[in-house]
Write an enzyme that holds these catalytic residues in place. Structure first.
Site, PDB file in Angstrom:
ATOM      1  N   LEU A 109     -22.156 -28.027 -34.588  1.00 35.47           N
ATOM      2  CA  LEU A 109     -23.259 -28.728 -34.002  1.00 35.47           C
ATOM      3  C   LEU A 109     -24.994 -28.181 -34.055  1.00 35.47           C
ATOM      4  O   LEU A 109     -24.708 -26.821 -33.897  1.00 35.47           O
ATOM      5  CB  LEU A 109     -23.090 -29.223 -32.753  1.00 35.47           C
ATOM      6  CG  LEU A 109     -21.532 -30.194 -32.329  1.00 35.47           C
ATOM      7  CD1 LEU A 109     -21.302 -30.088 -30.757  1.00 35.47           C
ATOM      8  CD2 LEU A 109     -22.341 -31.389 -33.191  1.00 35.47           C
ATOM      9  N   ASP A 110     -26.117 -28.678 -34.139  1.00 33.26           N
ATOM     10  CA  ASP A 110     -26.736 -27.776 -33.998  1.00 33.26           C
ATOM     11  C   ASP A 110     -27.302 -27.335 -32.683  1.00 33.26           C
ATOM     12  O   ASP A 110     -26.623 -27.780 -32.065  1.00 33.26           O
ATOM     13  CB  ASP A 110     -28.449 -28.820 -34.888  1.00 33.26           C
ATOM     14  CG  ASP A 110     -28.232 -29.968 -33.266  1.00 33.26           C
ATOM     15  OD1 ASP A 110     -28.611 -29.985 -32.362  1.00 33.26           O
ATOM     16  OD2 ASP A 110     -29.147 -30.639 -34.046  1.00 33.26           O
ATOM     17  N   ILE A 111     -28.222 -26.486 -32.329  1.00 34.55           N
ATOM     18  CA  ILE A 111     -28.755 -25.487 -30.976  1.00 34.55           C
ATOM     19  C   ILE A 111     -28.445 -26.663 -30.419  1.00 34.55           C
ATOM     20  O   ILE A 111     -28.307 -26.505 -28.721  1.00 34.55           O
ATOM     21  CB  ILE A 111     -29.840 -25.230 -31.983  1.00 34.55           C
ATOM     22  CG1 ILE A 111     -29.662 -24.226 -30.309  1.00 34.55           C
ATOM     23  CG2 ILE A 111     -30.986 -25.468 -31.402  1.00 34.55           C
ATOM     24  CD1 ILE A 111     -30.993 -22.828 -30.140  1.00 34.55           C
TER      25      ILE A 111
END
Length: 276
Positions: A109-111
């Protein structure tokens, strides 16, 4: 197997099953000279090892593979999904409980994204859950700035190409308008890098919150942000079609029958002639 086939399994596979890293990451670690076998540093993954070999990674011995396990983790926004970050940002692994064994993330999951992130100690499970051919459905709650027409959403439902990258058809539901934002539920099967954000930008909207609520049969539910919960072994085996572990066998102890009073002497052997 032929006489020329070495015993054991490839070193990268063993490291993956032990939860050290994925196979590809393990191969890179080997090529970087971070792995030794029986006191000798190796630089090629073309090596089979067995339980008799002593494997060390970054100076730490690698134990025997544990039973496959899977955890649900509610990733908060602001953490990167990587073992280390060259920009010094906090990672999900910095925030995991100290008593958790070495684990790998299933996908990323991206930041700025939050919600369900699967963690496992087994490289085989990681690979099975990540393979595009398995087609695990990932479901997201998506908040966008402004609103969006059904016509634009139909473009996503039909499949869209953005800057040369093709995305499979998405399952999209418009849930509600909430002031200056709108909430959608979007389900995808590929999980390409920033797929939903890029697809929404292509139809003229900006995602300002993205929460993954399920990954295949595994649900975020009411798990609090930052919390970790292990999937029961039976559920994991049922969902992934894994065989149950073989029960440990115990050596049978000889039965010691109590002797009758007055018979403290040695017992006669079977077949010995009786005294007359």
């Amino acid at each position: 197997m032929t006489e020329n086939t070495p015993d054991g399994d490839r070193i990268a596979k063993v490291l993956s099953r032990s939860g050290v890293a994925s196979r590809r990451e393990a191969e890179r670690m080997i090529e970087a000279g971070r792995v030794s076998v029986n006191g000798k540093t190796i630089t090629s993954p073309a090596l089979n090892v067995t339980d008799r070999d002593r494997i060390v990674v970054d100076g730490k011995p690698v134990g025997k593979p544990e039973a496959p396990r899977l955890w649900l983790y509610h990733k908060p926004a602001g953490l990167v999904t990587t073992a280390s970050d060259d920009q010094g940002r906090e990672t999900v692994f910095d925030k995991l409980p100290e008593d958790l064994p070495r684990v790998m993330s299933v996908g990323r999951l991206d930041i700025n994204s939050e919600g369900l992130l699967l963690l496992t100690n087994d490289g085989g499970i990681k690979r099975r859950l990540e393979l595009p051919s398995t087609g695990w459905l990932r479901r997201y709650r998506v908040r966008i700035k402004g609103s969006v027409s059904e016509g634009k959403l139909d473009e996503l439902r039909a499949g869209i190409t953005v800057e040369g990258v093709s995305y499979q058809p998405m399952i999209v539901t418009f849930d509600r308008q909430q002031g200056a934002n709108a909430w959608l539920t979007i389900s995808i099967r590929e999980g390409k890098n920033r797929e939903i954000r890029r697809a929404m930008e292509a139809v003229g909207t900006i995602v300002n919150r993205l929460i993954r609520v399920s990954y295949g049969p595994f649900q975020l539910g009411n798990l609090a942000a930052g919390a970790v919960e292990e999937v029961k072994g039976r559920v994991l085996r049922d969902q992934l079609g894994m065989a149950a572990p073989e029960p440990a066998t115990r050596a049978r102890k000889p039965v010691q029958r109590p002797r009758k009073p007055g018979s403290e002497g040695p017992r006669p052997q079977r077949g010995a002639p009786k005294r007359r």
